[in-house]
Scaffold this motif. Structure first.
Motif, mmCIF file in Angstrom:
data_model
loop_
_atom_site.group_PDB
_atom_site.id
_atom_site.type_symbol
_atom_site.label_atom_id
_atom_site.label_comp_id
_atom_site.label_asym_id
_atom_site.label_seq_id
_atom_site.Cartn_x
_atom_site.Cartn_y
_atom_site.Cartn_z
ATOM 1 N N PHE A 116 0.904 -1.271 0.257
ATOM 2 C CA PHE A 116 0.351 0.176 0.121
ATOM 3 C C PHE A 116 0.939 1.193 -0.061
ATOM 4 O O PHE A 116 1.618 1.264 0.852
ATOM 5 N N ASP A 117 0.978 2.058 -0.992
ATOM 6 C CA ASP A 117 1.918 3.072 -1.044
ATOM 7 C C ASP A 117 1.141 4.319 -0.988
ATOM 8 O O ASP A 117 0.551 5.156 -1.870
ATOM 9 N N GLU A 118 1.070 4.620 0.229
ATOM 10 C CA GLU A 118 0.161 6.678 0.373
ATOM 11 C C GLU A 118 -1.412 5.828 0.308
ATOM 12 O O GLU A 118 -1.913 6.794 -0.738
ATOM 13 N N PRO A 119 -1.916 4.858 0.287
ATOM 14 C CA PRO A 119 -3.367 4.757 -0.038
ATOM 15 C C PRO A 119 -4.860 5.365 0.324
ATOM 16 O O PRO A 119 -5.812 5.378 -0.630
ATOM 17 N N THR A 120 -3.965 6.306 1.508
ATOM 18 C CA THR A 120 -5.361 7.146 1.808
ATOM 19 C C THR A 120 -5.228 8.565 1.804
ATOM 20 O O THR A 120 -5.701 9.391 1.684
ATOM 21 N N THR A 121 -4.533 8.678 1.173
ATOM 22 C CA THR A 121 -3.571 10.170 0.904
ATOM 23 C C THR A 121 -4.806 11.026 0.454
ATOM 24 O O THR A 121 -4.942 12.526 0.981
ATOM 25 N N ALA A 122 -5.565 11.012 -0.283
ATOM 26 C CA ALA A 122 -6.232 11.483 -1.443
ATOM 27 C C ALA A 122 -7.694 12.048 -0.198
ATOM 28 O O ALA A 122 -8.556 12.274 -1.661
ATOM 29 N N ILE B 23 -7.109 34.776 -11.123
ATOM 30 C CA ILE B 23 -7.314 33.745 -10.120
ATOM 31 C C ILE B 23 -6.287 32.673 -11.089
ATOM 32 O O ILE B 23 -7.054 32.392 -11.772
ATOM 33 N N GLN B 24 -5.524 31.662 -9.869
ATOM 34 C CA GLN B 24 -5.081 30.723 -10.980
ATOM 35 C C GLN B 24 -4.652 29.715 -9.633
ATOM 36 O O GLN B 24 -6.320 29.907 -8.553
ATOM 37 N N MET B 25 -4.614 28.772 -9.943
ATOM 38 C CA MET B 25 -4.533 27.543 -9.281
ATOM 39 C C MET B 25 -3.282 26.463 -9.013
ATOM 40 O O MET B 25 -2.856 26.498 -9.915
ATOM 41 N N ILE B 26 -3.238 25.987 -8.207
ATOM 42 C CA ILE B 26 -2.889 24.825 -7.546
ATOM 43 C C ILE B 26 -3.441 23.312 -7.422
ATOM 44 O O ILE B 26 -3.978 23.713 -6.069
ATOM 45 N N TYR B 27 -3.041 22.235 -8.079
ATOM 46 C CA TYR B 27 -3.380 21.206 -8.219
ATOM 47 C C TYR B 27 -3.040 20.089 -6.907
ATOM 48 O O TYR B 27 -1.406 20.488 -6.350
ATOM 49 N N GLN B 28 -3.659 18.823 -6.460
ATOM 50 C CA GLN B 28 -2.563 18.484 -5.751
ATOM 51 C C GLN B 28 -1.912 17.865 -5.960
ATOM 52 O O GLN B 28 -1.013 17.350 -5.096
ATOM 53 N N CYS C 142 -5.819 26.589 -4.157
ATOM 54 C CA CYS C 142 -4.382 25.795 -3.291
ATOM 55 C C CYS C 142 -6.338 24.376 -3.080
ATOM 56 O O CYS C 142 -6.866 24.027 -2.509
ATOM 57 N N ASP C 143 -5.678 23.282 -3.637
ATOM 58 C CA ASP C 143 -6.667 21.860 -3.947
ATOM 59 C C ASP C 143 -6.329 21.155 -3.711
ATOM 60 O O ASP C 143 -5.552 20.078 -4.624
ATOM 61 N N GLU C 144 -5.892 20.805 -2.543
ATOM 62 C CA GLU C 144 -5.000 19.673 -1.448
ATOM 63 C C GLU C 144 -4.055 19.967 -1.867
ATOM 64 O O GLU C 144 -3.438 18.525 -2.361
ATOM 65 N N VAL C 145 -3.390 21.389 -1.763
ATOM 66 C CA VAL C 145 -1.807 21.044 -1.753
ATOM 67 C C VAL C 145 -1.014 20.581 -1.259
ATOM 68 O O VAL C 145 0.393 20.345 -1.490
ATOM 69 N N THR C 146 -1.101 20.124 -0.468
ATOM 70 C CA THR C 146 -0.308 19.524 0.706
ATOM 71 C C THR C 146 -0.392 17.899 0.989
ATOM 72 O O THR C 146 0.317 17.486 1.799
ATOM 73 N N SER C 147 -1.715 17.127 0.706
ATOM 74 C CA SER C 147 -1.753 16.056 1.017
ATOM 75 C C SER C 147 -0.891 15.148 0.512
ATOM 76 O O SER C 147 -0.945 14.095 1.092
ATOM 77 N N TYR D 12 -5.789 33.033 -0.499
ATOM 78 C CA TYR D 12 -6.078 31.650 -0.537
ATOM 79 C C TYR D 12 -7.631 31.163 -0.696
ATOM 80 O O TYR D 12 -8.240 31.227 -0.037
ATOM 81 N N LEU D 13 -8.011 30.490 -1.630
ATOM 82 C CA LEU D 13 -9.260 28.973 -1.230
ATOM 83 C C LEU D 13 -8.394 27.880 -0.610
ATOM 84 O O LEU D 13 -8.018 27.570 -2.153
ATOM 85 N N PHE D 14 -8.618 27.851 0.330
ATOM 86 C CA PHE D 14 -7.918 26.113 0.660
ATOM 87 C C PHE D 14 -8.802 24.791 0.670
ATOM 88 O O PHE D 14 -9.604 24.596 1.838
ATOM 89 N N ILE D 15 -8.693 24.292 -0.322
ATOM 90 C CA ILE D 15 -9.818 23.456 -0.234
ATOM 91 C C ILE D 15 -8.399 21.809 0.070
ATOM 92 O O ILE D 15 -7.527 21.609 -0.628
ATOM 93 N N THR D 16 -9.075 21.110 1.187
ATOM 94 C CA THR D 16 -8.757 20.385 2.015
ATOM 95 C C THR D 16 -8.793 19.280 2.674
ATOM 96 O O THR D 16 -10.463 19.738 3.057
ATOM 97 N N HIS D 17 -9.009 18.229 2.853
ATOM 98 C CA HIS D 17 -9.903 17.298 4.300
ATOM 99 C C HIS D 17 -8.541 17.209 5.299
ATOM 100 O O HIS D 17 -10.012 16.677 6.214
#
Length: 544
Positions: free
Chosen positions: A189-195, A362-367, A446-451, A476-481
C-alpha cells in the motif's frame, strides 16, 4: 473467488525476507545509492509500516519487495526471498507472473492507475481473470462483494461506471478491491489514503485492515501520516536518506522512539495561524448551482465570500462539491444558476469568455504536482510559460524573473534546468506555487496542495504560503480534507456536504463546540496518534 482461506501458508510464517538491499538511482548523469543496505522481514498476516520524510526511499523499498525497480533505478545488490522464491534470480516474465496475482500494489494516485476507456468492473477483475485465478463471472461476483466490504455506494452497479464517473475516494477503494481480487499473499500500500477525506479514510482503513486480517495477507504500508500508520501497522520501520533509522513494534515506537530523528517526526505539529477578520471581499460565489452535463446536479445554492488577503478553507468529504466549486470559480464549469464576482464585477461563467486579465487574477495549484507539470519541460520552461503569456517577458528579463520566483519559493537557480522527475515531492509543489505566482494573481486556489506531502515537507509548504500571503497580500481559497492544515492556515472555514454549504464562519467559531452533526463527524474522524483510536471510533459509532 469462493474461499476466504489462503492455502499457501500459515499465519506467522515468514513470507518476505529482504537482506542488505542496495538500490541506485540515476540523476545528474550518474548513479547514486538511494537505498543503502536495508533489511526487511515480514510474516504472513503482518503489516509493516514504512515511514520517513520525502526522499527517504519508502516507495523505492516497497516496490523492491516485488523485485521491481522503477525507471531510473536499479537493484544493485542484496537478496529478496518471497515465499521461498528468489526474486533477484527470477526473469522479468517470471516476476510478472507473480505481480497482480500473489503480489499486489496499491498506488497513491488512483486516477493515474485506471484506463479511462474501460469500465471499472473489468479493470478490477483483469488480474484475477488474466492469471487464471478464477473465471470472469465468478471474479465479477467477488468484485461486487469486495466493493460492498469497502463500503462503496451501489456495489452491484458502480463497477459499470468509467473512472471519471466516480469520486477520487471511490476510485481509491476500487483500486484496493482490484489489488485484493486475486487474494494476494502480499500487498504494498503506497500512500493509499493520502487523497481521501477523513470520513472516507476511516471507512477505507477499517475495510483494508479487515480484509488483510480476513485473508491472512501480509502488507507493507507506506505513508507519511503517522496517525494512520498507528492504526494499520504491527511494526514500524523509519527510513531517512535511504537508510534504516530504527524499527520497533508500533506501540513501543509511538511511546518510546529511540533515535532523535524519529522523535523529531513525532514532534512535528501544525502551525497555529491566528485568524484575521475582514469585510473586504475580493471573490464571491453567490447562489451557485452547478451540474455535469446538465443532468447530475453537484452544487446547490452555494454562497461563499472570500476576504482579500485572507485564507478561506473549504472542507468536506469526497463528493461534497469542494473541487467543483473551484471549477466554477475558474470557469472550467459554467454555473447553471448564480454568479461569481471578482472585485465586485461579474466573471463570465465559461473560461473561453474570460479575458487575459481575468484569467491572470485567479490561479490554481493542484493536488498532484506530478500530473500538473509537463514531464518533458524543465523547471525554467514551466515557470517561464506564464511569464511569457501574461507579461510578455522574453530573454534575460524572463530568466531574471524566474530566478526571483525560485528565490521566493526558497529554491535556487540550480533547479532551472531540472526536469520534474529530478525533484522531490515538496520541490515539485514549490515549483507549482512559483508557476502560480508568475501570473501575479490576486487569488490562488489551493486544491489539496499538501495532502501528498510528509509532515515535515508539509509544514515547510504551509510556512511558505503564509509568508507569501504576508509579503504579497495573496488571497487563498484552500480546499482540503486535513483538519490540522485547516487549523494551521485558515482565517475562515466553509463546511460542505453533498453540494451544499453546511456552515461557514471564522475558524474559532467553526472549531468550537457545539457542532452541527456533519461538522462533528468530520472533526471526530481525524486520526490520532493512538493505536486504539480506530477501534474506539468504530465501537463508538456502532453504539450510536
Amino acid at each position: 473467488m469462493t474461499t476466504d482461506e489462503n492455502p499457501r501458508g500459515e499465519k506467522g510464517d515468514v513470507l518476505l525476507d529482504m537482506r542488505d538491499i542496495r538500490i541506485d538511482g540515476f540523476s545528474d548523469e550518474r548513479w547514486h545509492e538511494i537505498i543503502k543496505g536495508v533489511d526487511l522481514t515480514l510474516k504472513r498476516g503482518e503489516v509493516m509500516g514504512l515511514i520517513g520524510e520525502s526522499g527517504a526511499g519508502k516507495s523505492t523499498l516497497g516496490k523492491a519487495a516485488m523485485g521491481y525497480a522503477q525507471p531510473g533505478c536499479k537493484i544493485k545488490s542484496g537478496t529478496i526471498m518471497f515465499d521461498g522464491l528468489d526474486l533477484m534470480a527470477m526473469s522479468e516474465p517470471e516476476k510478472q507472473a507473480l505481480w497482480g496475482s500473489r503480489i499486489a500494489y496499491v498506488a497513491q494516485s488512483a486516477a493515474a492507475s485506471f484506463n479511462p476507456a474501460h469500465r471499472l468492473i473489468n479493470q478490477t477483475v483483469e488480474a484475477t481473470v488474466g492469471h487464471n485465478v478464477s473465471g470472469e463471472a465468478e471474479s465479477k461476483l467477488d468484485a461486487v462483494n469486495l466493493y460492498e466490504a469497502l463500503q462503496l455506494p451501489n456495489p452491484d452497479s458502480i463497477g459499470d461506471r468509467y473512472p471519471h464517473q466516480v469520486s477520487g475516494g471511490q476510485l481509491q477503494r476500487i483500486m484496493t478491491a482490484m489489488a485484493m481480487s486475486p487474494r494476494p499473499d502480499l500487498i504494498i500500500f503506497d500512500e493509499p489514503t493520502t487523497a481521501l477525506d477523513v470520513t472516507t479514510q476511516v471507512e477505507v482503513l477499517v475495510a483494508m485492515r479487515d480484509i488483510v486480517e480476513k485473508f491472512n495477507t501480509a502488507a507493507i504500508y507506506i505513508t507519511h501520516d503517522l496517525a494512520v500508520v498507528a492504526q494499520m501497522a504491527d511494526f514500524i520501520k523509519v527510513l531517512r536518506y535511504g537508510e534504516e533509522v530504527e524499527e520497533a513494534e508500533t506501540r513501543k515506537m509511538l511511546a518510546e522512539p529511540e533515535m532523535d530523528y524519529t522523535k523529531s517526526l513525532w514532534s512535528v505539529r501544525a502551525l497555529e495561524k491566528p485568524e484575521v477578520e475582514s469585510d473586504d471581499i475580493v471573490l464571491k460565489i453567490d447562489g451557485v448551482d452547478a451540474a455535469y452535463g446538465n443532468t447530475v446536479k453537484v452544487l446547490h445554492d452555494v454562497t461563499i465570500a472570500i476576504p482579500r488577503g485572507r485564507t478561506v478553507a473549504v472542507v468536506g468529504e469526497s463528493g461534497s462539491g469542494k473541487s467543483t466549486t473551484a471549477r466554477v470559480i475558474t470557469g472550467l464549469l459554467p454555473p447553471m444558476k448564480g454568479q461569481v464576482t471578482f472585485n465586485g464585477q461579474p466573471l463570465p461563467g465559461d473560461l473561453e469568455s474570460r479575458n487575459k486579465d481575468q484569467l491572470q487574477r485567479i490561479q490554481m495549484i493542484y493536488q498532484m504536482a506530478d500530473t500538473a507539470m509537463n514531464p518533458r519541460q524543465t523547471v525554467g520552461e514551466i515557470i517561464g510559460r506564464p511569464l511569457e503569456f501574461y507579461h510578455g517577458l522574453r530573454g534575460s528579463a524572463r530568466n531574471e524573473r524566474i530566478s526571483e520566483l525560485l528565490k521566493l519559493i526558497e529554491l535556487d537557480d540550480s533547479f532551472i534546468d531540472r526536469l520534474p522527475s529530478e525533484l522531490s515531492g515538496g520541490q515539485k509543489q514549490r515549483i507549482c506555487i512559483a508557476r502560480a505566482l508568475a501570473a501575479e494573481p490576486d487569488v490562488i486556489i489551493c486544491d489539496e496542495v499538501t495532502s501528498a506531502l510528509d509532515q515535515i515537507v508539509q509544514e515547510g509548504i504551509l510556512r511558505l504560503l503564509l509568508r507569501l500571503q504576508k509579503e504579497m497580500g495573496i488571497t487563498y481559497l484552500f480546499i482540503t480534507h486535513d483538519i490540522a492544515v485547516v487549523k494551521a492556515i485558515s482565517d475562515e472555514i466553509v463546511v460542505m456536504f453533498q453540494g451544499k454549504v453546511v456552515e461557514q464562519g471564522l475558524k474559532s467559531e467553526i472549531l468550537t463546540p457545539p457542532h452541527p452533526d456533519y461538522t462533528q463527524l468530520l472533526l471526530s474522524s481525524v486520526p490520532e496518534m493512538d493505536p486504539d483510536w480506530l477501534d474506539s471510533l468504530v465501537a463508538e459509532r456502532a453504539e450510536a
